[in-house]
Design a protein around this motif. Sequence first.
Motif, short mmCIF file in Angstrom:
data_model
loop_
_atom_site.label_atom_id
_atom_site.label_comp_id
_atom_site.label_asym_id
_atom_site.label_seq_id
_atom_site.Cartn_x
_atom_site.Cartn_y
_atom_site.Cartn_z
N UNK A 166 1.31 -12.25 7.14
CA UNK A 166 1.73 -13.30 7.96
C UNK A 166 3.02 -13.12 8.28
N UNK A 167 3.81 -12.64 7.42
CA UNK A 167 5.33 -12.42 7.87
C UNK A 167 5.20 -11.29 9.07
N UNK A 168 4.25 -10.31 8.83
CA UNK A 168 4.17 -9.01 9.71
C UNK A 168 3.81 -9.60 11.11
N UNK B 16 0.82 -1.09 0.08
CA UNK B 16 0.02 -0.04 -0.14
C UNK B 16 0.96 1.30 0.11
N UNK B 17 1.96 1.19 0.93
CA UNK B 17 3.00 2.27 0.81
C UNK B 17 4.27 2.11 -0.31
N UNK B 18 4.85 3.03 -0.64
CA UNK B 18 5.93 2.92 -1.36
C UNK B 18 7.04 2.30 -0.44
N UNK B 19 8.24 1.56 -1.03
CA UNK B 19 9.18 1.11 -0.23
C UNK B 19 9.85 2.44 0.41
N UNK B 20 10.17 3.39 -0.04
CA UNK B 20 11.01 4.67 0.43
C UNK B 20 10.18 5.06 1.70
N UNK B 21 8.62 5.25 1.76
CA UNK B 21 8.18 5.65 2.87
C UNK B 21 8.20 4.82 3.96
N UNK B 22 8.09 3.28 3.82
CA UNK B 22 8.09 2.46 4.78
C UNK B 22 9.63 2.36 5.61
N UNK B 23 10.44 2.68 4.68
CA UNK B 23 11.97 2.68 5.20
C UNK B 23 11.99 3.85 6.09
N UNK B 24 11.24 5.06 5.70
CA UNK B 24 11.57 6.41 6.62
C UNK B 24 10.53 5.84 7.80
N UNK C 219 10.66 -1.87 18.90
CA UNK C 219 10.77 -1.29 17.59
C UNK C 219 10.13 -2.34 16.67
N UNK C 220 10.85 -3.44 16.78
CA UNK C 220 10.70 -4.60 16.01
C UNK C 220 9.14 -5.04 15.97
N UNK C 221 8.55 -5.14 17.09
CA UNK C 221 7.23 -5.40 17.17
C UNK C 221 6.28 -4.37 16.25
N UNK C 222 6.52 -2.96 16.30
CA UNK C 222 5.92 -1.91 15.69
C UNK C 222 5.98 -2.04 14.20
N UNK C 223 7.31 -2.69 13.70
CA UNK C 223 7.67 -2.79 12.17
C UNK C 223 6.98 -3.92 11.76
N UNK D 94 3.32 -2.45 11.23
CA UNK D 94 3.62 -1.54 10.04
C UNK D 94 3.54 -2.81 8.85
N UNK D 95 4.21 -3.71 8.89
CA UNK D 95 4.29 -4.72 7.63
C UNK D 95 2.83 -5.26 7.29
N UNK D 96 1.95 -5.65 8.53
CA UNK D 96 0.67 -5.93 8.36
C UNK D 96 -0.34 -4.84 7.55
N UNK D 97 0.02 -3.54 8.13
CA UNK D 97 -0.93 -2.65 7.45
C UNK D 97 -0.56 -2.11 6.17
N UNK D 98 0.90 -2.33 5.80
CA UNK D 98 1.37 -1.60 4.60
C UNK D 98 1.36 -2.53 3.31
N UNK D 99 0.97 -3.85 3.66
CA UNK D 99 1.05 -4.77 2.60
C UNK D 99 -0.22 -5.32 2.20
N UNK D 100 -0.40 -5.69 0.82
CA UNK D 100 -1.64 -6.02 0.55
C UNK D 100 -1.43 -7.77 0.35
#
Length: 216
Positions: A152-154, A92-100, A133-137, A140-146
């Motif tokens: 599941x990896x999130x 859902x989000x660009x890679x650059x936004x996810x990294x930021x 932070x790892x928990x929150x990332x 974010x993986x769950x929210x940002x991926x379609x």
Amino acid sequence: MTGSFIINNLAGLLVVTSILTTIVRAIPTSIVMYGFQSLVLVMIMFAIGNYFAASELYSWAVTAIVTKVILVPLIVYLTYRKMKKAKIEGGILPVSVIVIFAALIMFACHFVVQPVKLPLVSELKPVLAVSLGHFLIGLMCIISQRNILKQIFGYCLMENGASLTLALLANRVPKLVEIGITTDAIFAVVVMCYFARRIYCVLHTLDANKLNTLKG
């Protein structure tokens, strides 16, 4: 090199692998990155066990090798292999936004853990920040991926973050409890992969955005 230096640097590597697991598009690559990340987590468990003379963590680490490094990636891969024709949806989000966002999460967690005064983590506050932070990332993986498999990896990333927190703050709990905590991910991943396969069989897609067709 001191034990705390090694542990803190391994924790930094854990963050890098979590971001890579999230942003890479190919599912097999995500599987490899998650397996490598789990191996780093195992190394941290062994290092923490040695640092605190907590032999209980060694059995936890061995269990994590079997469950997180081998079984979870294998289960997800076998699920993916049955759905190879599924289109790999982008995030859902660009890679650059996810990294930021990941960088901002870790920056915020660094300051959140500073007031913690536990002698146990006086030299390992970077690890505590990484575990949070790892928990929150993972969230974010769950929210940002379609893609459902990426989601599941999130969950798996969130579980690894929780495991790191427990390894750091509760490294002397009974071995049976530690093993139970480590193996719970297996059952959750099996259930989620089963539902992913069922969704694919019905809708012929792994795009979570299309699940609204199940309504009514």
